[in-house]
Design a protein around this motif. Structure first.
Motif, PDB file in Angstrom:
ATOM      1  N   ARG A   1       0.816  -1.208   0.000  1.00 65.47           N
ATOM      2  CA  ARG A   1       0.000   0.000   0.000  1.00 65.47           C
ATOM      3  C   ARG A   1       0.852   1.261   0.000  1.00 65.47           C
ATOM      4  NH1 ARG A   1      -4.198  -1.839   4.811  1.00 65.47           N
ATOM      5  NH2 ARG A   1      -5.148  -3.588   3.704  1.00 65.47           N
ATOM      6  N   ASN A   2       2.084   1.137   0.458  1.00 70.68           N
ATOM      7  CA  ASN A   2       2.958   2.301   0.560  1.00 70.68           C
ATOM      8  C   ASN A   2       3.795   2.533  -0.690  1.00 70.68           C
ATOM      9  OD1 ASN A   2       2.104   2.712   3.235  1.00 70.68           O
ATOM     10  ND2 ASN A   2       3.621   1.255   4.009  1.00 70.68           N
ATOM     11  N   ILE A   3       3.725   1.617  -1.660  1.00 70.32           N
ATOM     12  CA  ILE A   3       4.517   1.770  -2.872  1.00 70.32           C
ATOM     13  C   ILE A   3       4.038   2.993  -3.649  1.00 70.32           C
ATOM     14  CG2 ILE A   3       4.976   0.784  -5.145  1.00 70.32           C
ATOM     15  CD1 ILE A   3       5.156  -1.928  -3.874  1.00 70.32           C
ATOM     16  N   ALA A   4       4.995   3.810  -4.065  1.00 72.68           N
ATOM     17  CA  ALA A   4       4.654   5.044  -4.776  1.00 72.68           C
ATOM     18  C   ALA A   4       5.447   5.137  -6.071  1.00 72.68           C
ATOM     19  CB  ALA A   4       4.942   6.255  -3.901  1.00 72.68           C
ATOM     20  N   ILE A   5       4.765   5.536  -7.142  1.00 72.95           N
ATOM     21  CA  ILE A   5       5.432   5.751  -8.424  1.00 72.95           C
ATOM     22  C   ILE A   5       6.208   7.067  -8.397  1.00 72.95           C
ATOM     23  CG2 ILE A   5       5.137   6.024 -10.911  1.00 72.95           C
ATOM     24  CD1 ILE A   5       4.557   3.224  -9.846  1.00 72.95           C
ATOM     25  N   GLY A   6       5.634   8.073  -7.775  1.00 74.77           N
ATOM     26  CA  GLY A   6       6.257   9.391  -7.752  1.00 74.77           C
ATOM     27  C   GLY A   6       5.812  10.230  -8.934  1.00 74.77           C
ATOM     28  N   ARG A   7       6.103  11.514  -8.871  1.00 79.82           N
ATOM     29  CA  ARG A   7       5.747  12.423  -9.954  1.00 79.82           C
ATOM     30  C   ARG A   7       6.956  12.695 -10.830  1.00 79.82           C
ATOM     31  NH1 ARG A   7       1.902  17.006  -7.012  1.00 79.82           N
ATOM     32  NH2 ARG A   7       0.294  15.539  -6.276  1.00 79.82           N
ATOM     33  N   PRO A   8       6.749  12.900 -12.129  1.00 82.08           N
ATOM     34  CA  PRO A   8       7.883  13.128 -13.035  1.00 82.08           C
ATOM     35  C   PRO A   8       8.801  14.257 -12.594  1.00 82.08           C
ATOM     36  CG  PRO A   8       5.869  12.753 -14.290  1.00 82.08           C
ATOM     37  CD  PRO A   8       5.463  12.838 -12.844  1.00 82.08           C
ATOM     38  N   GLU A   9       8.235  15.315 -12.020  1.00 83.31           N
ATOM     39  CA  GLU A   9       9.071  16.438 -11.613  1.00 83.31           C
ATOM     40  C   GLU A   9      10.015  16.071 -10.465  1.00 83.31           C
ATOM     41  OE1 GLU A   9       4.839  17.164  -9.924  1.00 83.31           O
ATOM     42  OE2 GLU A   9       5.764  16.455 -11.792  1.00 83.31           O
ATOM     43  N   GLU A  10       9.721  14.971  -9.793  1.00 84.68           N
ATOM     44  CA  GLU A  10      10.589  14.539  -8.695  1.00 84.68           C
ATOM     45  C   GLU A  10      11.990  14.216  -9.193  1.00 84.68           C
ATOM     46  OE1 GLU A  10      10.701  11.135  -5.137  1.00 84.68           O
ATOM     47  OE2 GLU A  10       9.142  11.088  -6.685  1.00 84.68           O
ATOM     48  N   THR A  11      12.096  13.740 -10.435  1.00 86.15           N
ATOM     49  CA  THR A  11      13.405  13.328 -10.965  1.00 86.15           C
ATOM     50  C   THR A  11      14.330  14.504 -11.244  1.00 86.15           C
ATOM     51  OG1 THR A  11      12.554  13.339 -13.241  1.00 86.15           O
ATOM     52  CG2 THR A  11      12.387  11.271 -12.012  1.00 86.15           C
TER      53      THR A  11
ATOM     54  N   GLY B   1       9.262  -1.728  -0.030  1.00 82.52           N
ATOM     55  CA  GLY B   1       8.840  -1.445   1.330  1.00 82.52           C
ATOM     56  C   GLY B   1       8.192  -0.088   1.483  1.00 82.52           C
ATOM     57  N   GLY B   2       8.100   0.663   0.397  1.00 82.72           N
ATOM     58  CA  GLY B   2       7.454   1.967   0.432  1.00 82.72           C
ATOM     59  C   GLY B   2       8.316   3.074   0.973  1.00 82.72           C
ATOM     60  N   ASN B   3       9.647   2.913   0.897  1.00 81.17           N
ATOM     61  CA  ASN B   3      10.545   3.910   1.470  1.00 81.17           C
ATOM     62  C   ASN B   3      11.240   4.781   0.431  1.00 81.17           C
ATOM     63  OD1 ASN B   3      10.603   3.270   4.504  1.00 81.17           O
ATOM     64  ND2 ASN B   3      10.853   1.261   3.551  1.00 81.17           N
ATOM     65  N   ILE B   4      10.947   4.562  -0.836  1.00 81.87           N
ATOM     66  CA  ILE B   4      11.451   5.415  -1.906  1.00 81.87           C
ATOM     67  C   ILE B   4      10.505   5.252  -3.088  1.00 81.87           C
ATOM     68  CG2 ILE B   4      12.972   3.641  -2.903  1.00 81.87           C
ATOM     69  CD1 ILE B   4      14.975   5.842  -3.570  1.00 81.87           C
ATOM     70  N   SER B   5      10.278   6.323  -3.831  1.00 85.16           N
ATOM     71  CA  SER B   5       9.385   6.230  -4.980  1.00 85.16           C
ATOM     72  C   SER B   5      10.102   5.560  -6.157  1.00 85.16           C
ATOM     73  CB  SER B   5       8.905   7.624  -5.403  1.00 85.16           C
ATOM     74  OG  SER B   5       9.970   8.371  -5.976  1.00 85.16           O
ATOM     75  N   LEU B   6       9.325   5.048  -7.089  1.00 90.79           N
ATOM     76  CA  LEU B   6       9.895   4.366  -8.245  1.00 90.79           C
ATOM     77  C   LEU B   6      10.769   5.310  -9.062  1.00 90.79           C
ATOM     78  CD1 LEU B   6      10.120   1.969 -10.187  1.00 90.79           C
ATOM     79  CD2 LEU B   6       8.010   2.767 -11.296  1.00 90.79           C
ATOM     80  N   LEU B   7      10.290   6.512  -9.327  1.00 89.73           N
ATOM     81  CA  LEU B   7      11.043   7.440 -10.175  1.00 89.73           C
ATOM     82  C   LEU B   7      12.341   7.876  -9.511  1.00 89.73           C
ATOM     83  CD1 LEU B   7       8.166   9.619 -11.681  1.00 89.73           C
ATOM     84  CD2 LEU B   7       9.413   7.728 -12.733  1.00 89.73           C
TER      85      LEU B   7
END
Length: 251
Positions: free
Chosen positions: A4-14, A95-101
């Motif tokens: 549930r904590n897995i995050a893709i992140g937003r493109p601007e995050e990169t 583990g939901g501690n960093i976004s995918l991007l």
């Protein structure tokens, strides 16, 4: 559940400054680690005229990697978390501690750091080949995969327990030592069988520079499975559903 904590992140995050700084830190830390680790293997080959691996050579590799990883994690800890390993980043992601991007930025930096380290080693040694990881004679590829799964599980579990867990307390100060020690110990256990990579970046750089891709998939599949399992297990059983620390009594 960690899923549930897995995050893709937003493109601007990169492109955020903190993400780019973290990526640069991962690049430098991985370069430091691979240069010392792979360099120790090249030094052994030079001293023995490319002789067979000996127990002393295995011990030397274990010590070099343990020391180098201790430093690499230490110098990157306050900037990027000191992952220095795509399997650690993947374990942190599931583990939901960093976004995918953000994790992808880390991966690119780690792979580039390993590649540049190997190119530098080739240059400073006058063109000597950078040894690529391979499965030892008599060891099946699936045996090697399981070896990498178990060793990387231990590594990423250690990262979670000493560096990621918010309850770690004073353990966080010894995280780089513990992480270096488990890698050194695992090399003593698995080095004679498959080289004990536990790190796709560590195997990618030498393979690219020496253009030797035999069994390369083993050093991706095993560590990513092991790192992912460690992230799920620790996040599920020891972070999300762990006991609360008892209050300290005043006397």
């Amino acid at each position: 559940m960690p899923i549930r904590n897995i995050a893709i992140g937003r493109p601007e995050e990169t492109t955020r400054p903190d993400t780019l700084k973290a990526g640069l830190a991962e690049f430098i830390s991985t370069l430091i680690f691979v240069f010392a680790g792979s360099g120790s293997g090249m030094a052994f080959n030079k001293l023995t005229n490319d002789g067979a691996t000996t127990p002393s050579g295995l011990i030397a590799a274990s010590i070099a990697h343990a020391f180098a990883l201790f430093v690499a994690v230490s110098v990157g800890a306050n900037i990027s978390g000191g992952h220095v390993n795509p399997a650690v980043t993947f374990g942190a992601f599931v583990g939901g501690n960093i976004s995918l991007l953000r994790g992808i930025v880390y991966w690119i930096a780690q792979l580039l750091g390993s590649t540049v380290a190997c190119l530098l080693l080739r240059f400073v040694t006058g063109g000597l080949s950078v040894p690529a990881f391979s499965v030892s004679s008599g060891v099946g590829v699936w045996n090697a995969v399981v070896f990498e799964i178990v060793m990387t599980f231990g590594l990423v579990y250690t990262v979670y327990a000493t560096a990621i867990d918010p309850k770690r307390g004073s353990l966080g100060t010894i995280a780089p030592i513990a992480i270096g020690f488990i890698v050194g110990a695992n090399i003593l256990a698995g080095g004679a069988f498959d080289g004990a990579s536990m790190n796709p970046a560590v195997s990618f750089g030498p393979a690219l520079v020496s253009w030797s891709w035999t069994h390369q998939w083993v050093y991706w599949v095993g560590p990513l499975i092991g790192g992912g399992l460690a992230g799920i297990v620790y996040e599920l059983f020891f972070i999300s559903h762990s006991h609360e620390q008892l209050p300290t009594a005043d006397y």
